[in-house]
Design an enzyme around this catalytic site. Structure first.
Site, mmCIF file in Angstrom:
data_model
loop_
_atom_site.group_PDB
_atom_site.id
_atom_site.type_symbol
_atom_site.label_atom_id
_atom_site.label_comp_id
_atom_site.label_asym_id
_atom_site.label_seq_id
_atom_site.Cartn_x
_atom_site.Cartn_y
_atom_site.Cartn_z
ATOM 1 N N SER A 122 0.847 -1.202 0.000
ATOM 2 C CA SER A 122 0.000 0.000 0.000
ATOM 3 C C SER A 122 0.880 1.248 0.000
ATOM 4 O O SER A 122 0.561 2.260 -0.619
ATOM 5 C CB SER A 122 -0.885 0.017 1.239
ATOM 6 O OG SER A 122 -1.704 -1.126 1.252
ATOM 7 N N GLY B 38 -25.587 -24.823 -0.088
ATOM 8 C CA GLY B 38 -25.484 -25.665 1.105
ATOM 9 C C GLY B 38 -24.137 -26.376 1.149
ATOM 10 O O GLY B 38 -23.129 -25.808 0.711
ATOM 11 N N GLU C 151 -4.496 -3.774 -6.725
ATOM 12 C CA GLU C 151 -4.663 -2.422 -7.312
ATOM 13 C C GLU C 151 -5.209 -1.427 -6.288
ATOM 14 O O GLU C 151 -6.094 -0.629 -6.578
ATOM 15 C CB GLU C 151 -5.498 -2.473 -8.585
ATOM 16 C CG GLU C 151 -4.704 -3.130 -9.703
ATOM 17 C CD GLU C 151 -5.187 -2.820 -11.092
ATOM 18 O OE1 GLU C 151 -5.790 -1.756 -11.296
ATOM 19 O OE2 GLU C 151 -4.938 -3.652 -11.975
HETATM 20 C C1 LIG Z 1 -2.550 -12.209 -6.510
HETATM 21 C C2 LIG Z 1 -1.900 -10.864 -6.481
HETATM 22 C C3 LIG Z 1 -1.528 -10.255 -7.683
HETATM 23 C C4 LIG Z 1 -0.885 -9.003 -7.674
HETATM 24 N N1 LIG Z 1 -0.466 -8.453 -8.865
HETATM 25 C C5 LIG Z 1 0.317 -7.331 -8.826
HETATM 26 C C6 LIG Z 1 0.906 -6.826 -10.023
HETATM 27 O O1 LIG Z 1 0.696 -7.335 -11.121
HETATM 28 N N2 LIG Z 1 1.720 -5.753 -9.929
HETATM 29 C C7 LIG Z 1 1.990 -5.128 -8.728
HETATM 30 O O2 LIG Z 1 2.759 -4.168 -8.717
HETATM 31 N N3 LIG Z 1 1.421 -5.582 -7.579
HETATM 32 C C8 LIG Z 1 0.604 -6.664 -7.600
HETATM 33 N N4 LIG Z 1 0.043 -7.145 -6.435
HETATM 34 C C9 LIG Z 1 0.284 -6.439 -5.190
HETATM 35 C C10 LIG Z 1 -0.962 -5.768 -4.626
HETATM 36 O O3 LIG Z 1 -1.297 -4.624 -5.354
HETATM 37 C C11 LIG Z 1 -0.693 -5.506 -3.133
HETATM 38 O O4 LIG Z 1 -0.708 -6.773 -2.493
HETATM 39 C C12 LIG Z 1 -1.701 -4.569 -2.524
HETATM 40 O O5 LIG Z 1 -1.529 -3.269 -3.005
HETATM 41 C C13 LIG Z 1 -1.577 -4.528 -0.969
HETATM 42 O O6 LIG Z 1 -0.284 -4.415 -0.553
HETATM 43 P P1 LIG Z 1 0.287 -5.428 0.558
HETATM 44 O O7 LIG Z 1 -0.018 -6.805 0.082
HETATM 45 O O8 LIG Z 1 1.693 -5.100 0.809
HETATM 46 O O9 LIG Z 1 -0.578 -5.142 1.847
HETATM 47 P P2 LIG Z 1 -0.254 -4.050 2.967
HETATM 48 O O10 LIG Z 1 -0.005 -2.741 2.337
HETATM 49 O O11 LIG Z 1 0.795 -4.595 3.889
HETATM 50 O O12 LIG Z 1 -1.636 -3.995 3.744
HETATM 51 C C14 LIG Z 1 -1.975 -4.869 4.801
HETATM 52 C C15 LIG Z 1 -3.293 -4.358 5.426
HETATM 53 O O13 LIG Z 1 -3.105 -3.021 5.961
HETATM 54 C C16 LIG Z 1 -4.046 -2.135 5.405
HETATM 55 N N5 LIG Z 1 -3.440 -0.829 5.182
HETATM 56 C C17 LIG Z 1 -2.186 -0.535 4.744
HETATM 57 N N6 LIG Z 1 -2.017 0.788 4.660
HETATM 58 C C18 LIG Z 1 -3.186 1.355 5.017
HETATM 59 C C19 LIG Z 1 -3.637 2.704 5.132
HETATM 60 N N7 LIG Z 1 -2.860 3.737 4.845
HETATM 61 N N8 LIG Z 1 -4.902 2.912 5.552
HETATM 62 C C20 LIG Z 1 -5.735 1.878 5.867
HETATM 63 N N9 LIG Z 1 -5.347 0.575 5.772
HETATM 64 C C21 LIG Z 1 -4.085 0.324 5.367
HETATM 65 C C22 LIG Z 1 -4.439 -2.770 4.048
HETATM 66 O O14 LIG Z 1 -5.697 -2.319 3.614
HETATM 67 C C23 LIG Z 1 -4.413 -4.249 4.392
HETATM 68 O O15 LIG Z 1 -5.641 -4.594 4.994
HETATM 69 C C24 LIG Z 1 -0.636 -8.350 -6.433
HETATM 70 C C25 LIG Z 1 -1.027 -8.962 -5.239
HETATM 71 C C26 LIG Z 1 -1.638 -10.203 -5.246
HETATM 72 C C27 LIG Z 1 -2.018 -10.835 -3.938
#
Ligand SMILES: Cc1cc2nc3c(=O)[nH]c(=O)nc-3n(C[C@H](O)[C@H](O)[C@H](O)COP(=O)(O)OP(=O)(O)OC[C@H]3O[C@@H](n4cnc5c(N)ncnc54)[C@H](O)[C@@H]3O)c2cc1C
Length: 375
Positions: free
Chosen positions: A121, A329, A353
């Site tokens: 994020s 179910g 995204e």
């Molecule tokens: C199957 C899959 C495909 C993907 N494909 C791509 C791709 O093609 N290219 C690419 O670049 N990325 C890709 N991603 C990455 C994806 O965009 C990120 O996983 C996503 O943006 C969340 O980041 P994170 O997993 O690090 O979660 P984190 O950022 O660690 O978030 C963990 C939790 O904290 C919450 N959180 C974090 N910051 C805040 C905030 N400021 N306010 C409120 N809540 C917050 C989040 O909502 C979440 O619930 C992919 C991910 C997956 C799982």
């Protein structure tokens, strides 16, 4: 026509193999080739580069139809569009001429690489660097969770050209698969969309030519934000398609499942669940299409609407698929039916995204700015 074509491929080619692809976590190359032969990859590429010049709405229609049957295939398609968007919005004429026709023909898949282990994020925390050396840029770092990773030929990679400037020091680059110093790391084993490839990209002293910079140095995040604002309705369409598919499956099951000597669809409790699902799906469709049309009209202020479409449709997909499992179910819990896969597949649309929490922040911030301006 585009919707019909995507729907036909989904029914004839994807439906018979979706469970097997999911079970084996197998990348759907045969289906990708079929979609390429049917010109589906041309939809999102401008006509000057051998595309069909479709807009956001056309892309959403394709993604929705594919997702109605299998969203792992749909995201493979949509991720290629996401990888191509930086080139389409900010590429030079030479870059577009060189790469877009191959993406349009489906000969090459594209991918978009922003996320890293410590930068999800908080995308501004990326650490991958691109230093100007040896007449080009040398990339070092690791990208995580990249859709189409390992399968795509072309990667749009966001890396720091100026570490001191943080997010303003990021730039976008095009990296081709066989470039020396570029390899693939861990292949993820996922809860859902299992037939799609999600992989690490590893850059170790990876030299790319200067002409692979997209836009100007320092524009990496501007390009990213613009691209994601335009692509989020695609994730919303993925969610919409999953929800539509789950509604169809649940209705058909309820028509044929007999309990207490009647099909369960004659029970008001089940009817009301199906009706609520149908209302939510239709509301999501109206929002997704409306936002896609706003984007296609050339409107620049799409950040909020695009986030709303993604949040709303993905929350609907999660609720609708969960309730669809309930309508089935115990059978809904079994892998013999497609509905548990739909529920697993729906979850990711609330995460990638931009998580729905982060996008709610975006919506609230835009709301606040608008009211402050109105004072
Ligand atoms: C199957 C899959 C495909 C993907 N494909 C791509 C791709 O093609 N290219 C690419 O670049 N990325 C890709 N991603 C990455 C994806 O965009 C990120 O996983 C996503 O943006 C969340 O980041 P994170 O997993 O690090 O979660 P984190 O950022 O660690 O978030 C963990 C939790 O904290 C919450 N959180 C974090 N910051 C805040 C905030 N400021 N306010 C409120 N809540 C917050 C989040 O909502 C979440 O619930 C992919 C991910 C997956 C799982």
């Amino acid at each position: 026509m585009i919707k019909e074509l995507a729907g036909r491929i989904a029914e004839e080619r994807i439906r018979p193999v979706r469970a097997e692809l999911d079970e084996r976590e197998e990348f759907p190359w045969e289906i990708v080739k079929e979609m390429a032969r049917s010109d589906l990859f041309r939809v999102f590429v401008p006509e000057e580069y051998e595309g069909l010049g479709g807009g956001c709405l056309e892309l959403c229609l394709v993604v929705e139809e594919l997702s109605r049957v299998c969203s792992a295939v749909a995201i493979t398609y949509a991720a290629s569009a996401l990888g191509a968007f930086p080139l389409i919005v900010s590429g030079t004429e030479e870059q577009k001429k060189k790469h877009l026709p191959a993406i349009a023909s489906g000969e090459k898949l594209a991918a978009f690489a922003l996320t890293e282990a410590t930068a999800g994020s908080d995308a501004g925390a990326i650490k991958t660097t691109a230093n100007r050396e040896k007449g080009g840029y040398v990339l070092n770092g690791t990208k995580q969770f990249i859709t189409n990773g390992g399968e795509a030929e072309l990667y749009t990679v966001i890396a720091l050209t100026d570490k001191e400037r943080g997010a303003r020091g990021a730039s976008a680059f095009l990296v081709e698969k066989d470039t020396q110093g570029f390899s693939f790391g861990k292949k993820e084993r996922k809860m859902g969309i299992r037939a799609s490839a999600t992989r690490e990209l590893v850059f170790h002293d990876c030299l790319i030519p200067e002409e692979n910079l997209i836009g100007k140095e320092g524009m990496g995040f501007m390009i990213t934000l613009r691209v994601l604002d335009n692509s989020r309705p695609g994730v919303a369409a993925q969610a919409l398609g999953i929800a539509q598919g789950a509604l169809e499956e649940a209705t058909d099951y309820a028509r044929q499942r007999v309990q207490f000597e009647h099909p369960i669809i004659s029970l008001q409790a089940v009817q009301h669940m199906l009706a609520d699902m149908a209302i939510e799906v239709e509301a999501a469709r109206a929002l997704v299409y409306s936002v896609a049309k706003t984007i296609d009209s050339g409107s620049k202020s799409i950040k909020e609407e695009s986030a709303m479409a993604k949040v709303f449709a993905s929350d609907v997909a999660m609720r609708v698929t969960t309730n669809a499992v309930q309508v089935f179910g115990g059978s809904g819990y079994m892998r013999d039916y497609p509905i548990e896969k739909m529920m697993r597949d729906a979850k990711i649309t609330q995460i990638y995204e931009g998580t729905n929490q982060v996008l709610r922040n975006v919506i609230a911030s835009e709301l606040r700015k608008r009211r402050a301006k109105a004072e």
